[in-house]
Design an enzyme around this catalytic site. Sequence first.
Site, short mmCIF file in Angstrom:
data_model
loop_
_atom_site.label_atom_id
_atom_site.label_comp_id
_atom_site.label_asym_id
_atom_site.label_seq_id
_atom_site.Cartn_x
_atom_site.Cartn_y
_atom_site.Cartn_z
N TYR A 162 -7.96 -25.00 -41.65
CA TYR A 162 -8.09 -23.75 -42.43
C TYR A 162 -7.47 -22.58 -41.65
O TYR A 162 -6.73 -21.76 -42.21
CB TYR A 162 -9.58 -23.51 -42.71
CG TYR A 162 -9.88 -22.35 -43.64
CD1 TYR A 162 -9.77 -22.49 -45.02
CD2 TYR A 162 -10.30 -21.12 -43.13
CE1 TYR A 162 -10.07 -21.44 -45.87
CE2 TYR A 162 -10.60 -20.06 -43.98
CZ TYR A 162 -10.49 -20.21 -45.35
OH TYR A 162 -10.77 -19.16 -46.19
N LYS A 166 -4.34 -20.22 -42.79
CA LYS A 166 -4.49 -18.77 -43.01
C LYS A 166 -3.62 -17.96 -42.04
O LYS A 166 -3.12 -16.90 -42.42
CB LYS A 166 -5.96 -18.38 -42.90
CG LYS A 166 -6.84 -18.96 -44.03
CD LYS A 166 -6.38 -18.51 -45.42
CE LYS A 166 -7.35 -18.91 -46.53
NZ LYS A 166 -6.90 -18.49 -47.87
N THR A 197 -19.36 -16.40 -52.42
CA THR A 197 -18.68 -17.04 -53.55
C THR A 197 -19.09 -18.52 -53.58
O THR A 197 -19.67 -19.02 -52.61
CB THR A 197 -17.14 -16.99 -53.39
OG1 THR A 197 -16.76 -17.89 -52.35
CG2 THR A 197 -16.62 -15.60 -53.10
P1 NAP Z 1 -13.85 -20.06 -54.96
O1 NAP Z 1 -14.92 -19.32 -55.65
O2 NAP Z 1 -14.03 -21.50 -54.68
O3 NAP Z 1 -12.48 -19.84 -55.76
C1 NAP Z 1 -11.31 -20.53 -55.43
C2 NAP Z 1 -10.63 -20.91 -56.72
O4 NAP Z 1 -9.36 -21.53 -56.40
C3 NAP Z 1 -11.44 -21.94 -57.51
O5 NAP Z 1 -11.45 -21.60 -58.88
C4 NAP Z 1 -10.68 -23.22 -57.26
O6 NAP Z 1 -10.81 -24.18 -58.27
C5 NAP Z 1 -9.25 -22.71 -57.19
N1 NAP Z 1 -8.35 -23.68 -56.58
C6 NAP Z 1 -8.60 -24.51 -55.55
N2 NAP Z 1 -7.54 -25.28 -55.30
C7 NAP Z 1 -6.60 -24.95 -56.21
C8 NAP Z 1 -5.28 -25.41 -56.48
N3 NAP Z 1 -4.71 -26.41 -55.78
N4 NAP Z 1 -4.58 -24.82 -57.48
C9 NAP Z 1 -5.15 -23.83 -58.22
N5 NAP Z 1 -6.39 -23.38 -58.02
C10 NAP Z 1 -7.11 -23.93 -57.03
O7 NAP Z 1 -13.54 -19.40 -53.54
P2 NAP Z 1 -13.29 -17.89 -53.06
O8 NAP Z 1 -14.24 -17.66 -51.96
O9 NAP Z 1 -13.23 -16.96 -54.21
O10 NAP Z 1 -11.86 -18.08 -52.40
C11 NAP Z 1 -10.70 -17.40 -52.85
C12 NAP Z 1 -9.78 -17.23 -51.66
O11 NAP Z 1 -10.43 -16.43 -50.68
C13 NAP Z 1 -9.40 -18.53 -50.95
O12 NAP Z 1 -8.04 -18.50 -50.60
C14 NAP Z 1 -10.28 -18.51 -49.70
O13 NAP Z 1 -9.72 -19.25 -48.65
C15 NAP Z 1 -10.30 -17.03 -49.42
N6 NAP Z 1 -11.38 -16.57 -48.56
C16 NAP Z 1 -12.67 -16.72 -48.93
C17 NAP Z 1 -13.67 -16.25 -48.09
C18 NAP Z 1 -15.12 -16.39 -48.44
O14 NAP Z 1 -15.97 -16.12 -47.56
N7 NAP Z 1 -15.47 -16.76 -49.66
C19 NAP Z 1 -13.33 -15.64 -46.88
C20 NAP Z 1 -11.99 -15.50 -46.55
C21 NAP Z 1 -11.02 -15.97 -47.40
P3 NAP Z 1 -12.05 -25.25 -58.18
O15 NAP Z 1 -13.30 -24.45 -58.33
O16 NAP Z 1 -11.76 -26.18 -59.31
O17 NAP Z 1 -11.93 -25.89 -56.83
#
Ligand code: NAP
Length: 255
Positions: A162, A166, A197
């Site tokens: 990861y 990133k 999330t």
């Molecule tokens: P989330 O609620 O799981 O949302 C991620 C979305 O991306 C989900 O709808 C997922 O679909 C979709 N996805 C996964 N793989 C995919 C693919 N190959 N093609 C298209 N869509 C895909 O997570 P989130 O926390 O909002 O994350 C959003 C971004 O923020 C990510 O890049 C994550 O790394 C980043 N981020 C999150 C955090 C945190 O603490 N939450 C911190 C830093 C960065 P499914 O549900 O079907 O898997």
Amino acid sequence: MAGILAGKSALVTGGGSGIGRATSLAMAREGARVAVADQTEAAAAETVAMINSSGGQAIAIGADVADEAQVQAMVARSVAAFGRLDCAFNNAGISPRHVGPAGQRTHEMSRESFDGMLAVNLTGVFLCMKHEIVQMLAQGGGAIVNTASIAGLIGLYSASNYVAAKHGVVGVTKSAALEYAQDNIRVNCVNPGYIKTPMTDPSMAERYDQLMTKVPMHRLGTPEEIAEAVVWMCSDRASFMTGASHVIDGGYYAA
Ligand code: NAP
């Protein structure tokens, strides 16, 4: 709708959940027409229903960001629906537990786990930028925001796949920013800390108290707090901002 994105057309990947859904809603509230993309079209359609019920304009697209043909088709559908692509939020992503057992150090991680992570979280961002930029060059400009993480700036335990992805997002963001600065295309990334999330919920429960000792604000962020910044970074108010990594983490990175 009036707002800082009035008249603009936007595309959001991972728009069916978490940060992507909150940002799709915020973009629509600020006047953008939004193409909401997710690998599960039904999830994107739920976000679209929320936007439409508030008087906004949106379409749902099913696309896997790791598949170039699907990414190309996603961008084409978005442009076909709204005529142009002013703002792109390349946000779809997965966590280490999607590609392997939790808690693995580098020597325990499989090649498949490493490659599987890069395919979505880094190659996916590259593929989206590639096809979005073709459209933005043709129309004379645009703004891209990629979702990196504080893991794009520091190391984390049991997440070298990861963290590598990133850090890569921060890198491709900087390179693209240089390459297209003369083409009226701004490219930035947002670096969230720990945000509440569906991605984080299962892992957070076990180590919440320990993690929060590292966050000066002693709480998780909300998807809406990330969305506010992304909307602004996509807007013309951020007109001199490109190549930047914008940290939003309750003070974690500063500590
Ligand atoms: P989330 O609620 O799981 O949302 C991620 C979305 O991306 C989900 O709808 C997922 O679909 C979709 N996805 C996964 N793989 C995919 C693919 N190959 N093609 C298209 N869509 C895909 O997570 P989130 O926390 O909002 O994350 C959003 C971004 O923020 C990510 O890049 C994550 O790394 C980043 N981020 C999150 C955090 C945190 O603490 N939450 C911190 C830093 C960065 P499914 O549900 O079907 O898997």
